[in-house]
Scaffold this motif. Structure first.
Motif, PDB file in Angstrom:
ATOM      1  N   VAL A   1       0.819  -1.207   0.000  1.00 21.91           N
ATOM      2  CA  VAL A   1       0.000   0.000   0.000  1.00 21.91           C
ATOM      3  C   VAL A   1       0.856   1.261   0.000  1.00 21.91           C
ATOM      4  O   VAL A   1       0.487   2.271  -0.604  1.00 21.91           O
ATOM      5  CB  VAL A   1      -0.972  -0.002   1.207  1.00 21.91           C
ATOM      6  N   TYR A   2       2.021   1.213   0.641  1.00 21.56           N
ATOM      7  CA  TYR A   2       2.873   2.405   0.720  1.00 21.56           C
ATOM      8  C   TYR A   2       3.402   2.784  -0.663  1.00 21.56           C
ATOM      9  O   TYR A   2       3.411   3.967  -1.031  1.00 21.56           O
ATOM     10  CB  TYR A   2       4.029   2.166   1.687  1.00 21.56           C
ATOM     11  N   ALA A   3       3.823   1.800  -1.429  1.00 19.04           N
ATOM     12  CA  ALA A   3       4.303   2.076  -2.787  1.00 19.04           C
ATOM     13  C   ALA A   3       3.172   2.600  -3.660  1.00 19.04           C
ATOM     14  O   ALA A   3       3.363   3.520  -4.457  1.00 19.04           O
ATOM     15  CB  ALA A   3       4.900   0.809  -3.396  1.00 19.04           C
ATOM     16  N   ALA A   4       1.980   2.029  -3.490  1.00 20.70           N
ATOM     17  CA  ALA A   4       0.838   2.484  -4.278  1.00 20.70           C
ATOM     18  C   ALA A   4       0.477   3.926  -3.946  1.00 20.70           C
ATOM     19  O   ALA A   4       0.102   4.709  -4.830  1.00 20.70           O
ATOM     20  CB  ALA A   4      -0.357   1.564  -4.027  1.00 20.70           C
ATOM     21  N   LEU A   5       0.594   4.288  -2.682  1.00 18.97           N
ATOM     22  CA  LEU A   5       0.347   5.672  -2.282  1.00 18.97           C
ATOM     23  C   LEU A   5       1.367   6.604  -2.924  1.00 18.97           C
ATOM     24  O   LEU A   5       1.019   7.657  -3.464  1.00 18.97           O
ATOM     25  CB  LEU A   5       0.417   5.807  -0.755  1.00 18.97           C
ATOM     26  N   SER A   6       2.630   6.230  -2.835  1.00 19.22           N
ATOM     27  CA  SER A   6       3.695   7.073  -3.384  1.00 19.22           C
ATOM     28  C   SER A   6       3.517   7.291  -4.876  1.00 19.22           C
ATOM     29  O   SER A   6       3.836   8.355  -5.397  1.00 19.22           O
ATOM     30  CB  SER A   6       5.065   6.452  -3.096  1.00 19.22           C
ATOM     31  N   GLU A   7       3.010   6.265  -5.571  1.00 15.92           N
ATOM     32  CA  GLU A   7       2.845   6.352  -7.015  1.00 15.92           C
ATOM     33  C   GLU A   7       1.520   6.996  -7.417  1.00 15.92           C
ATOM     34  O   GLU A   7       1.233   7.134  -8.602  1.00 15.92           O
ATOM     35  CB  GLU A   7       2.940   4.948  -7.625  1.00 15.92           C
ATOM     36  N   GLY A   8       0.710   7.378  -6.428  1.00 15.07           N
ATOM     37  CA  GLY A   8      -0.562   8.013  -6.730  1.00 15.07           C
ATOM     38  C   GLY A   8      -1.654   7.058  -7.138  1.00 15.07           C
ATOM     39  O   GLY A   8      -2.695   7.472  -7.656  1.00 15.07           O
ATOM     40  N   LEU A   9      -1.464   5.745  -6.924  1.00 16.70           N
ATOM     41  CA  LEU A   9      -2.471   4.756  -7.289  1.00 16.70           C
ATOM     42  C   LEU A   9      -3.575   4.660  -6.241  1.00 16.70           C
ATOM     43  O   LEU A   9      -4.658   4.133  -6.521  1.00 16.70           O
ATOM     44  CB  LEU A   9      -1.819   3.380  -7.478  1.00 16.70           C
ATOM     45  N   ILE A  10      -3.294   5.127  -5.033  1.00 14.51           N
ATOM     46  CA  ILE A  10      -4.264   5.128  -3.938  1.00 14.51           C
ATOM     47  C   ILE A  10      -4.295   6.530  -3.346  1.00 14.51           C
ATOM     48  O   ILE A  10      -3.253   7.164  -3.178  1.00 14.51           O
ATOM     49  CB  ILE A  10      -3.884   4.084  -2.869  1.00 14.51           C
ATOM     50  N   ASP A  11      -5.487   7.003  -3.031  1.00  9.49           N
ATOM     51  CA  ASP A  11      -5.629   8.355  -2.489  1.00  9.49           C
ATOM     52  C   ASP A  11      -5.491   8.401  -0.981  1.00  9.49           C
ATOM     53  O   ASP A  11      -5.012   9.400  -0.429  1.00  9.49           O
ATOM     54  CB  ASP A  11      -6.995   8.935  -2.887  1.00  9.49           C
ATOM     55  N   LEU A  12      -5.925   7.339  -0.291  1.00  6.55           N
ATOM     56  CA  LEU A  12      -5.930   7.342   1.172  1.00  6.55           C
ATOM     57  C   LEU A  12      -5.860   5.908   1.656  1.00  6.55           C
ATOM     58  O   LEU A  12      -6.464   5.007   1.061  1.00  6.55           O
ATOM     59  CB  LEU A  12      -7.215   8.011   1.685  1.00  6.55           C
ATOM     60  N   ALA A  13      -5.118   5.674   2.740  1.00  8.16           N
ATOM     61  CA  ALA A  13      -5.009   4.328   3.300  1.00  8.16           C
ATOM     62  C   ALA A  13      -5.146   4.394   4.811  1.00  8.16           C
ATOM     63  O   ALA A  13      -4.855   5.415   5.440  1.00  8.16           O
ATOM     64  CB  ALA A  13      -3.670   3.682   2.912  1.00  8.16           C
ATOM     65  N   HIS A  14      -5.597   3.283   5.378  1.00  7.66           N
ATOM     66  CA  HIS A  14      -5.797   3.196   6.828  1.00  7.66           C
ATOM     67  C   HIS A  14      -5.304   1.833   7.289  1.00  7.66           C
ATOM     68  O   HIS A  14      -5.745   0.801   6.787  1.00  7.66           O
ATOM     69  CB  HIS A  14      -7.277   3.354   7.161  1.00  7.66           C
ATOM     70  N   LEU A  15      -4.366   1.849   8.236  1.00  3.22           N
ATOM     71  CA  LEU A  15      -3.811   0.608   8.769  1.00  3.22           C
ATOM     72  C   LEU A  15      -3.431   0.791  10.225  1.00  3.22           C
ATOM     73  O   LEU A  15      -3.142   1.904  10.676  1.00  3.22           O
ATOM     74  CB  LEU A  15      -2.566   0.180   7.990  1.00  3.22           C
ATOM     75  N   GLY A  16      -3.390  -0.328  10.933  1.00  5.44           N
ATOM     76  CA  GLY A  16      -2.804  -0.351  12.260  1.00  5.44           C
ATOM     77  C   GLY A  16      -1.404  -0.920  12.180  1.00  5.44           C
ATOM     78  O   GLY A  16      -1.045  -1.607  11.219  1.00  5.44           O
TER      79      GLY A  16
END
Length: 327
Positions: A138-153
């Protein structure tokens, strides 16, 4: 007039010049742009030197423009308007007309997803949200703009270029069907005896709390692992599984699926819970809009779930009680 080197032109001088041409007064210009009269006079002197023209001169107690000043001010004004437009905060996102698709990675918190969807539908009927599992990359996807927002513990170190919003800690709650034999004698023995259901959140975070060794008195027996939290309530309703999750996950499913909430008989430490997004999207108007809706909804429902499953609503563990056999 010699050619001017733009590297040495201060655009602030043009701002002063534009206001002077409107007010024809050093005093009024100083008041409007928040500078001293001497600063305005100094700016005018510098601009006269750079342009090689008197620009404005005092005649009869009032500043009068030169023919050159009258000529260039009509070119200066659109230039300054263009600069102001370029550096103005972006307000290009209009929820009412946008058809943007937002991608949000988080566990399947059905209550959060439902309430976010209702609000988005009301404010932005053409906007779509793609809800994704919070997978390992998910972190790589966020950096690449593939995901707008993520939520994790969990507490993995975030890579550069990711911003975060830390949320309030949650309480751990063990859920089981209402007539589960463990409810008759809930305690550490029941915790160890009956099978546990676990959700594989990511490859790097498979458990909601640290795994204990088999020799540890608090060890649990994980018999099933699933890839997402959707359907957990239905599985618990039809089995002898125990499942330990944050209250917000199942607080609203208990009555429908006939579940019981119990305080875990072991001390489970807090887990860092965060929303995070790409720094590149930090000031994007659409991203700010969807983040505010999701985070605000989560925060409110989290607090509600914590109140809902606290105190007498939780079955408390009884020490040193042997649970009955599995049915």
């Amino acid at each position: 007039m010699n050619e001017i080197d733009l590297h040495h032109v201060d655009l602030n001088l043009l701002v002063v010049f534009e206001v002077l041409m409107e007010t024809r007064s050093v005093t009024a210009t100083a008041d409007r742009i928040g500078r001293t009269q001497s600063a305005v006079s100094h700016s005018l002197a510098r601009l006269r030197e750079q342009l090689g023209d008197p620009l404005l001169v005092r005649v009869g107690g009032k500043m009068q423009p030169s023919p050159f000043a009258e000529l260039i001010v009509e070119d200066v004004r659109p230039i300054l308007r263009s600069i102001r437009r370029v550096i103005a905060p972006r307000t290009l996102f209009d929820p009412a007309t946008s058809d943007r698709v937002f991608r949000i990675a988080m566990p399947t918190l059905t209550k959060v997803i439902a309430e976010v969807s209702v609000r988005v539908e009301a404010e932005a009927p053409n906007v779509k949200i793609e809800w994704l599992p919070a997978h390992h990359d998910v972190y790589a996807a966020l950096s690449e703009g593939l995901i707008d927002l993520a939520h994790l513990g969990g507490e993995p170190r975030l890579p550069d270029g990711i911003e975060e919003q830390v949320m309030d800690p949650f309480s751990w709650v063990t859920f089981a069907r209402r007539d589960h034999p463990a409810c008759e004698a809930w305690g550490i023995d029941a915790w160890r005896k009956y099978p546990h259901l676990m959700v594989n959140v990511t490859r790097s975070m498979q458990n909601p709390f640290p795994v204990t060794s088999q020799g540890d008195a608090s060890a649990r027996r994980v018999s099933a692992m699933i890839g997402d939290s959707a359907g957990v309530a239905s599985l618990l309703e039809k089995s002898d599984f125990l499942a330990t999750f944050p209250a917000i996950l199942l607080a609203w499913d208990m009555e429908v699926f006939g579940l019981r909430a119990m305080r875990p008989p072991v001390d489970l430490g807090p887990v860092l819970v965060r929303f995070f997004w790409s720094s590149r999207l930090a000031n994007d108007a659409g991203s700010i809009w969807i983040r505010s809706i999701v985070i605000e909804t989560y925060r409110r429902l989290h607090a509600e779930a914590e109140r809902k499953l606290s105190g007498d609503a939780l079955l408390q563990p009884s020490p040193n009680v042997q649970p009955p056999n599995l049915r």
